[in-house]
Design a protein around this motif. Structure first.
Motif, PDB file in Angstrom:
ATOM      1  N   THR A  32       9.308   7.596  17.425  1.00  0.00           N
ATOM      2  CA  THR A  32       9.591   6.382  16.655  1.00  0.00           C
ATOM      3  C   THR A  32       8.570   6.191  15.546  1.00  0.00           C
ATOM      4  O   THR A  32       8.922   5.742  14.435  1.00  0.00           O
ATOM      5  N   ALA A  33       7.321   6.525  15.821  1.00  0.00           N
ATOM      6  CA  ALA A  33       6.297   6.427  14.777  1.00  0.00           C
ATOM      7  C   ALA A  33       6.610   7.368  13.615  1.00  0.00           C
ATOM      8  O   ALA A  33       6.464   7.005  12.437  1.00  0.00           O
ATOM      9  N   VAL A  34       7.076   8.585  13.940  1.00  0.00           N
ATOM     10  CA  VAL A  34       7.449   9.535  12.884  1.00  0.00           C
ATOM     11  C   VAL A  34       8.663   9.017  12.117  1.00  0.00           C
ATOM     12  O   VAL A  34       8.736   9.135  10.882  1.00  0.00           O
ATOM     13  N   ILE A  35       9.627   8.439  12.847  1.00  0.00           N
ATOM     14  CA  ILE A  35      10.806   7.874  12.180  1.00  0.00           C
ATOM     15  C   ILE A  35      10.406   6.747  11.236  1.00  0.00           C
ATOM     16  O   ILE A  35      10.930   6.630  10.115  1.00  0.00           O
ATOM     17  N   GLY A  36       9.475   5.918  11.667  1.00  0.00           N
ATOM     18  CA  GLY A  36       8.998   4.839  10.802  1.00  0.00           C
ATOM     19  C   GLY A  36       8.400   5.360   9.516  1.00  0.00           C
ATOM     20  O   GLY A  36       8.680   4.834   8.424  1.00  0.00           O
ATOM     21  N   ASP A  37       7.572   6.416   9.620  1.00  0.00           N
ATOM     22  CA  ASP A  37       6.990   7.007   8.414  1.00  0.00           C
ATOM     23  C   ASP A  37       8.069   7.624   7.530  1.00  0.00           C
ATOM     24  O   ASP A  37       8.070   7.442   6.299  1.00  0.00           O
ATOM     25  N   ALA A  93      11.253   6.892   7.368  1.00  0.00           N
ATOM     26  CA  ALA A  93      12.078   5.850   6.754  1.00  0.00           C
ATOM     27  C   ALA A  93      11.352   5.194   5.587  1.00  0.00           C
ATOM     28  O   ALA A  93      11.958   4.894   4.543  1.00  0.00           O
ATOM     29  N   THR A  94      10.042   4.968   5.729  1.00  0.00           N
ATOM     30  CA  THR A  94       9.258   4.376   4.639  1.00  0.00           C
ATOM     31  C   THR A  94       9.206   5.303   3.434  1.00  0.00           C
ATOM     32  O   THR A  94       9.394   4.879   2.286  1.00  0.00           O
ATOM     33  N   TYR A  95       8.964   6.623   3.680  1.00  0.00           N
ATOM     34  CA  TYR A  95       8.932   7.588   2.576  1.00  0.00           C
ATOM     35  C   TYR A  95      10.307   7.705   1.923  1.00  0.00           C
ATOM     36  O   TYR A  95      10.415   7.835   0.697  1.00  0.00           O
ATOM     37  N   PHE A  96      11.354   7.666   2.725  1.00  0.00           N
ATOM     38  CA  PHE A  96      12.716   7.753   2.193  1.00  0.00           C
ATOM     39  C   PHE A  96      12.991   6.598   1.235  1.00  0.00           C
ATOM     40  O   PHE A  96      13.507   6.792   0.127  1.00  0.00           O
ATOM     41  N   GLY A  97      12.648   5.391   1.656  1.00  0.00           N
ATOM     42  CA  GLY A  97      12.840   4.239   0.778  1.00  0.00           C
ATOM     43  C   GLY A  97      11.930   4.276  -0.425  1.00  0.00           C
ATOM     44  O   GLY A  97      12.320   3.846  -1.521  1.00  0.00           O
ATOM     45  N   CYS A  98      10.735   4.819  -0.219  1.00  0.00           N
ATOM     46  CA  CYS A  98       9.761   4.829  -1.312  1.00  0.00           C
ATOM     47  C   CYS A  98      10.201   5.755  -2.440  1.00  0.00           C
ATOM     48  O   CYS A  98      10.181   5.369  -3.616  1.00  0.00           O
ATOM     49  N   VAL A  99      10.610   6.991  -2.106  1.00  0.00           N
ATOM     50  CA  VAL A  99      10.944   7.948  -3.156  1.00  0.00           C
ATOM     51  C   VAL A  99      12.225   7.542  -3.879  1.00  0.00           C
ATOM     52  O   VAL A  99      12.417   7.884  -5.048  1.00  0.00           O
ATOM     53  N   VAL A 156       1.694   8.818  11.074  1.00  0.00           N
ATOM     54  CA  VAL A 156       1.744  10.153  11.682  1.00  0.00           C
ATOM     55  C   VAL A 156       2.134  11.208  10.661  1.00  0.00           C
ATOM     56  O   VAL A 156       1.486  12.246  10.553  1.00  0.00           O
ATOM     57  N   LEU A 157       3.187  10.959   9.902  1.00  0.00           N
ATOM     58  CA  LEU A 157       3.742  11.950   8.991  1.00  0.00           C
ATOM     59  C   LEU A 157       2.933  11.997   7.702  1.00  0.00           C
ATOM     60  O   LEU A 157       2.721  10.965   7.067  1.00  0.00           O
ATOM     61  N   PRO A 158       2.468  13.196   7.274  1.00  0.00           N
ATOM     62  CA  PRO A 158       1.685  13.286   6.026  1.00  0.00           C
ATOM     63  C   PRO A 158       2.565  13.089   4.799  1.00  0.00           C
ATOM     64  O   PRO A 158       3.787  13.289   4.837  1.00  0.00           O
ATOM     65  N   LEU A 159       1.942  12.709   3.699  1.00  0.00           N
ATOM     66  CA  LEU A 159       2.665  12.490   2.448  1.00  0.00           C
ATOM     67  C   LEU A 159       3.096  13.812   1.833  1.00  0.00           C
ATOM     68  O   LEU A 159       2.453  14.845   2.017  1.00  0.00           O
ATOM     69  N   TRP A 160       4.189  13.757   1.124  1.00  0.00           N
ATOM     70  CA  TRP A 160       4.672  14.925   0.367  1.00  0.00           C
ATOM     71  C   TRP A 160       4.054  14.845  -1.025  1.00  0.00           C
ATOM     72  O   TRP A 160       4.419  14.023  -1.844  1.00  0.00           O
ATOM     73  N   MET A 161       3.104  15.722  -1.259  1.00  0.00           N
ATOM     74  CA  MET A 161       2.398  15.714  -2.536  1.00  0.00           C
ATOM     75  C   MET A 161       3.103  16.640  -3.526  1.00  0.00           C
ATOM     76  O   MET A 161       3.753  17.603  -3.129  1.00  0.00           O
ATOM     77  N   PRO A 162       2.993  16.387  -4.859  1.00  0.00           N
ATOM     78  CA  PRO A 162       2.269  15.270  -5.483  1.00  0.00           C
ATOM     79  C   PRO A 162       3.109  13.992  -5.459  1.00  0.00           C
ATOM     80  O   PRO A 162       4.305  14.023  -5.203  1.00  0.00           O
ATOM     81  N   VAL A 169      -0.870  -2.461 -11.295  1.00  0.00           N
ATOM     82  CA  VAL A 169       0.478  -1.930 -11.116  1.00  0.00           C
ATOM     83  C   VAL A 169       0.399  -0.411 -11.079  1.00  0.00           C
ATOM     84  O   VAL A 169      -0.092   0.214 -12.003  1.00  0.00           O
ATOM     85  N   GLU A 170       0.901   0.146 -10.001  1.00  0.00           N
ATOM     86  CA  GLU A 170       0.873   1.589  -9.868  1.00  0.00           C
ATOM     87  C   GLU A 170       2.163   2.176 -10.411  1.00  0.00           C
ATOM     88  O   GLU A 170       3.120   1.475 -10.715  1.00  0.00           O
ATOM     89  N   GLU A 171       2.193   3.466 -10.471  1.00  0.00           N
ATOM     90  CA  GLU A 171       3.362   4.163 -11.004  1.00  0.00           C
ATOM     91  C   GLU A 171       4.527   4.015 -10.044  1.00  0.00           C
ATOM     92  O   GLU A 171       4.368   3.928  -8.843  1.00  0.00           O
ATOM     93  N   LEU A 172       5.733   4.001 -10.588  1.00  0.00           N
ATOM     94  CA  LEU A 172       6.953   3.845  -9.813  1.00  0.00           C
ATOM     95  C   LEU A 172       7.045   4.929  -8.741  1.00  0.00           C
ATOM     96  O   LEU A 172       6.873   6.103  -9.013  1.00  0.00           O
ATOM     97  N   GLY A 173       7.316   4.517  -7.493  1.00  0.00           N
ATOM     98  CA  GLY A 173       7.592   5.472  -6.432  1.00  0.00           C
ATOM     99  C   GLY A 173       6.370   5.992  -5.731  1.00  0.00           C
ATOM    100  O   GLY A 173       6.474   6.833  -4.858  1.00  0.00           O
ATOM    101  N   THR A 174       5.153   5.600  -6.074  1.00  0.00           N
ATOM    102  CA  THR A 174       3.957   6.074  -5.386  1.00  0.00           C
ATOM    103  C   THR A 174       3.922   5.504  -3.979  1.00  0.00           C
ATOM    104  O   THR A 174       3.994   4.299  -3.787  1.00  0.00           O
ATOM    105  N   CYS A 175       3.843   6.391  -2.986  1.00  0.00           N
ATOM    106  CA  CYS A 175       3.915   5.979  -1.577  1.00  0.00           C
ATOM    107  C   CYS A 175       2.534   6.033  -0.952  1.00  0.00           C
ATOM    108  O   CYS A 175       1.674   6.822  -1.354  1.00  0.00           O
TER     109      CYS A 175
END
Length: 942
Positions: free
Chosen positions: A784-789, A791-797, A88-94, A77-83
């Motif tokens: 669309t690929a950027v939108i997909g990323d 949208a995934t990050y938006f839901g994740c955070v 295409v779109l890089p992760l917002w660290m940390p 089990v990972e920490e809550l909200g870890t994406c």
């Protein structure tokens, strides 16, 4: 439009409130220490949507203990909200130990990024739809027969309207949803995800419930819109519901949790099957040809095919009219209808603006023709997008296009009338007939050269006898005519021999022969010379029994000939008479006298012709000449004293029985009429006007307004702020200079980056739009690929599941341009096809093409690698089932409205009924959102 904006804001507010309620509830659970495993499972459930995650969490309910436990399948089990990393779109660290404030800020940034990306997709989709319109507007020449059997060449579109709407048009409006589903499969290493399918199902629900509800209530008061192609709508509506039933079947019934290769391929093949079935229904092929066909007379007096309409034939024999209609080509009928509409418009404008010149009236008629023309789904989509991004109303371009069309057509017609210097050199007489008096002495003959006159040319000539003989009536002559470079004519003289013997008119000829190399003789290459005897008063007649004139001639000059003598002054009366042409309407009647002075052989009657600008005109009237008489001695005129004429006048006073033989011969030389004392003048339509009408009607194509011809035009459009027209377009009014409003500038500068970037896309005029099509769909795929990323990050955070993000946010973003396009179509079209029929068609195409293509690729990939393509039926299956039930209700509401006597239409109608029905559709969408969201978080267990 204001109502639509308020509705969109309300929907967005509802979605944000739903999100905040969930975040607040979840934060409260965390702070109270409740269900730590639940928190981990929430995170893990979110992680199951990423490509790297292989976690499976099953929430089970123990009915005996009435508590919820979580079973973990050997995963950490990972920490809550870890994406996880996107495509295409890089992760917002940390990613670890992020506060609630940071999550809210990141969620807001990702949300605004999605909104801006949706704007970019809308703008590039504008170019994409313009290329599709250019492709589907390709035309070819066909030859058809008119009602009288005459052949007519016209241009018709190659693409069938139904096929175009269900293929390229549907692809253009649904490209983001379709590409998102395919890209998500690739991004997750060919594993299933919730974002792509959820967006397709959510978009279908929004289109069917919200868009149709808005179109239903925003129809102007007192108006209504009815589906014209009901058969096609029924086919697409049935298939749109069947598509989701099929989706549920392969997820939960046939092979639960597994998509086999044949299931994915069959789903994909249902797309061409849908297109084929709709085409068969639209063309009345197979079983459809046995259905009843009614005919009605439309407002332009043309017989058209109707559908479940009463027969309203205006002809004397309806059966015969229907038979003739069926024998006519459908293309010819449509072309003739457009042409007659143009003529009717021109006639109405002429009555409304009697002082306007014809060219200005033609321009206004062309504007209205383009505005009234059939508009495709692409037109309304592009128009809606341009109004939203500050590029102005697309209808504004219609006036510019009408000006260009008219100028181009006029220039083309003028070119046809001008001499063409590229044709071979030709030499001929001009004129080809000469009439000379016996006492003229000599006269001049003119030979001209046309075509290429830059070189040296020559031609030989000679005279030869007819009834006149060389040596006694004229002096024979032959020789060579030389044309140096740049010289276009040569002249020579022929001598006529005079005598005092009374004789009939005689003639001889001059011919051209043996031209130089690269020179051709052109008709007339033989000239006729008529010698009139000057010892007779003459015979008077018209030269032809029928004269054809164009109504645009203004005034027709009708010649009256004098032959077999030209001695003395003669008066000839004339007058006009109506036949099918009416004096004062088609021409101005004339009456008067022609005075032939001594040795004058021709006079003219001027008849004013009234121009009506009629496309097909064929009327005639006649002009008569009366008995010619010698002018009295006191008649004012330039005639000399003639002893012979005085003798004739004296003899005319004697009784016929007292005349001697010599006096009878003398009377034969007095003026008299010939055979043609009556001639008909036939007025036909103006050739130039008819050609102008044909060419303008052929150019009255709305699709041409969408495209661009150069990069210069695209960059100019990208950098220019154009005010959005809120009023209805009126082609009869000049569009004055309007200052852009504050919102126009704001929209322009927000979208300026996308406008300038996409101005580099090749214009639609290159390769018929195919280059624009390919590049645009590639750019849409990248965005669309950027939108997909995002949208995934938006839901994740914010700890929102992909299925909820897809239904509540992504589906809404991809459907906003379609919303505005459908509303504009509902207001401007006379039918509901472009705002209702296309909704059901797109919903079916999205499943068959979007999910079918993605799942076919994934299932084939897994089959090749010896594994299975697993898709959890949970949320998707539930959303599909819920949508199918509500879709049946929505379509039922529309069919009830169509059959209700007080409404008889799907859109508009009485105010109370349309608002009640629209409220039902909006309620269905709200229920769909709430129930789908609650099920996704296991609040509703299925």
């Amino acid at each position: 439009m204001q109502l639509l904006r308020r509705t969109v804001r309300s929907v967005a507010t509802f979605a944000v409130l739903l999100l905040l309620l969930y975040v607040k509830a979840h934060t409260f659970a965390l702070t109270t220490g409740q269900a730590v495993d639940d928190s981990a499972s929430y995170s893990t459930l979110n992680e199951t949507s990423s490509a790297e995650s292989l976690k499976r969490v099953v929430r089970q309910v123990d009915p005996t203990k009435e508590e919820i436990t979580t079973v973990k399948a050997d995963v950490e089990v990972e920490e809550l909200g870890t994406c996880s990393e996107g495509l295409v779109l890089p992760l917002w660290m940390p990613q670890r130990k992020i506060s609630i404030g940071d999550r809210a800020i990141r969620g807001f940034v990702y949300f605004m990024l999605m909104v801006y990306l949706f704007v970019g997709v809308s703008i590039i989709s504008d170019r994409f739809m313009a290329s599709i319109e250019a492709i589907t507007s390709i035309e070819r020449d066909v030859v058809v027969r008119g009602p009288k059997g005459e052949k007519q060449t016209m241009r018709v579109r190659i693409w069938n309207e139904t096929v175009a709407n269900l293929t390229l048009m549907a692809l253009g409006s649904s490209a983001p949803e379709i590409l998102l589903s395919v890209i998500e499969i690739y991004a997750k290493n060919f594993e299933s995800g919730d974002l792509g399918p959820g967006t397709i199902v959510g978009s279908a629900a929004y289109n069917l419930f919200v868009i149709i509800a808005l179109c239903m209530v925003l129809i102007p008061k007192g108006e209504k819109r009815r589906i014209k192609h009901l058969r096609v709508f029924i086919v697409t509506a049935v298939l749109s519901i069947f598509a989701y039933i099929w989706l549920w079947a392969i997820l939960s019934l046939i092979s639960p949790g597994i998509i086999e290769v044949w299931e994915g391929v069959v789903t994909l093949l249902m797309f061409p099957a849908t297109v084929l079935w709709a085409y068969i229904a639209e063309r009345r092929l197979l079983l459809y040809k046995y259905m009843d066909k009614n005919y009605r007379m439309n407002q332009r007096g043309t017989v058209v095919a109707g559908e479940h309409d009463s027969v309203e034939m205006g002809a004397d024999d309806p059966k015969q009219t229907s038979k003739q209609f069926l024998q006519m080509s459908k293309s010819a009928h449509a072309y003739d209808e457009a042409r007659m509409e143009y003529i009717q418009l021109l006639s109405e404008l002429r009555q409304k603006y009697p002082d306007a010149d014809l060219e200005h009236l033609e321009m206004m008629a062309q504007e209205q023709m383009i505005n009234r023309g059939n508009k495709s789904r692409a037109f309304y989509r592009v128009q809606a997008t341009r109004k939203l991004i500050g590029s102005g109303n697309l209808m504004r371009k219609i006036q510019e296009r009408a000006h260009e069309d008219l100028s181009s057509v006029k220039a083309q017609i003028q070119t046809y009338n001008d001499d063409d210097d590229d044709v071979p050199t030709r030499i001929y007489f001009e004129p080809g007939h000469y009439t000379v008096m016996e006492n003229c002495g000599e006269f001049e003959v003119r030979v001209v050269r046309r075509g290429d006159i830059s070189g040296y040319s020559h031609v030989y000539f000679e005279t030869y006898d007819g009834t006149a003989s060389a040596g006694s009536d004229y002096v024979g002559k032959s020789g060579i005519l030389n044309f140096p470079p740049g010289v276009d004519e040569q002249r020579f003289k022929i001598e006529i021999i005079d005598d005092d013997i009374f004789e009939e008119d005689e003639c001889f000829y001059i011919r051209l022969f043996n031209p130089s190399e690269n020179v051709s003789l052109y008709v007339p290459h033989t000239a006729t010379i008529m010698i009139l005897d000057d010892d007779h008063a003459g015979i008077f007649a018209f030269g032809d029994a029928l004269h054809e004139v164009n109504e645009s001639v203004g005034a027709y000059v009708l010649p009256v000939m004098r032959y077999s003598g030209a001695r003395g002054t003669v008066i000839v009366p004339y007058w006009s008479e109506d036949e099918t042409a009416i004096s004062g309407r088609h021409y101005h009647g004339v009456r008067g006298e022609l005075i032939f002075e001594n040795n004058v052989t021709e006079q003219f009657i001027t008849v004013p012709i009234i121009e009506e600008s009629t496309y097909e005109k064929d009327v005639k009237f006649k002009v008569n000449i009366g008995e010619p008489v010698l002018a009295p001695e006191n008649h004012t005129g330039d005639h000399t004293h003639d002893e012979l004429l005085e003798k004739i006048r004296l003899v005319e006073k004697k009784p016929a029985e007292d005349l001697t033989d010599l006096e009878r011969i003398l009377l034969m030389s007095k003026p008299r009429n010939g055979e043609l004392t009556t001639t008909y003048i036939r007025i036909r339509e103006s050739t130039e006007f008819k050609s102008t009408v044909d060419k303008l009607v052929a150019r009255a194509n709305v699709s041409s307004v969408l495209g661009t011809s150069s990069w210069k035009e695209q960059f100019k459009d990208a950098l220019t702020v154009v005010p959005a027209d809120e009023h209805e377009f009126d082609a009869e009014e000049e569009v004055g200079e309007e200052v852009p409003k504050c919102m126009d500038y704001i929209s322009h500068f927000i979208c300026l980056f996308w406008k300038v970037l996409f101005a580099f896309v090749p214009p639609t005029d290159i390769c018929g739009g195919y280059v624009t099509f390919v590049i645009s769909i590639f750019v849409i795929g990248v965005l669309t690929a950027v939108i997909g990323d995002a949208a995934t990050y938006f839901g994740c955070v914010l700890n929102i599941k992909d299925s909820v993000t897809a239904i509540c946010f992504v589906a809404l973003g991809t459907s906003i341009p379609d919303t505005f396009a459908s509303i504009i179509a509902a207001k401007q079209d006379q039918t509901a096809d472009n705002c209702i029929g296309n909704v059901t068609g797109s919903n079916a195409v999205n499943v068959f093409l979007g999910i079918g293509l993605a799942w076919s690729i994934a299932s084939i990939y897994h089959a090749v690698n010896g594994s299975t393509f697993n898709v959890e039926p949970g949320t998707i299956g539930f959303a599909v089932t819920l949508f199918c039930g509500e879709a049946v209700i929505a379509i039922g509401v529309m069919m009830i409205r169509r059959s209700t006597k007080s409404i008889r239409a799907e859109l508009g109608g009485p105010t109370i009924s349309k608002w009640m029905n629209a409220s039902i559709l909006l309620l269905l969408w709200v229920i769909y959102l709430i129930v789908s969201t609650l099920e996704a978080y296991d609040i509703i267990m299925v």
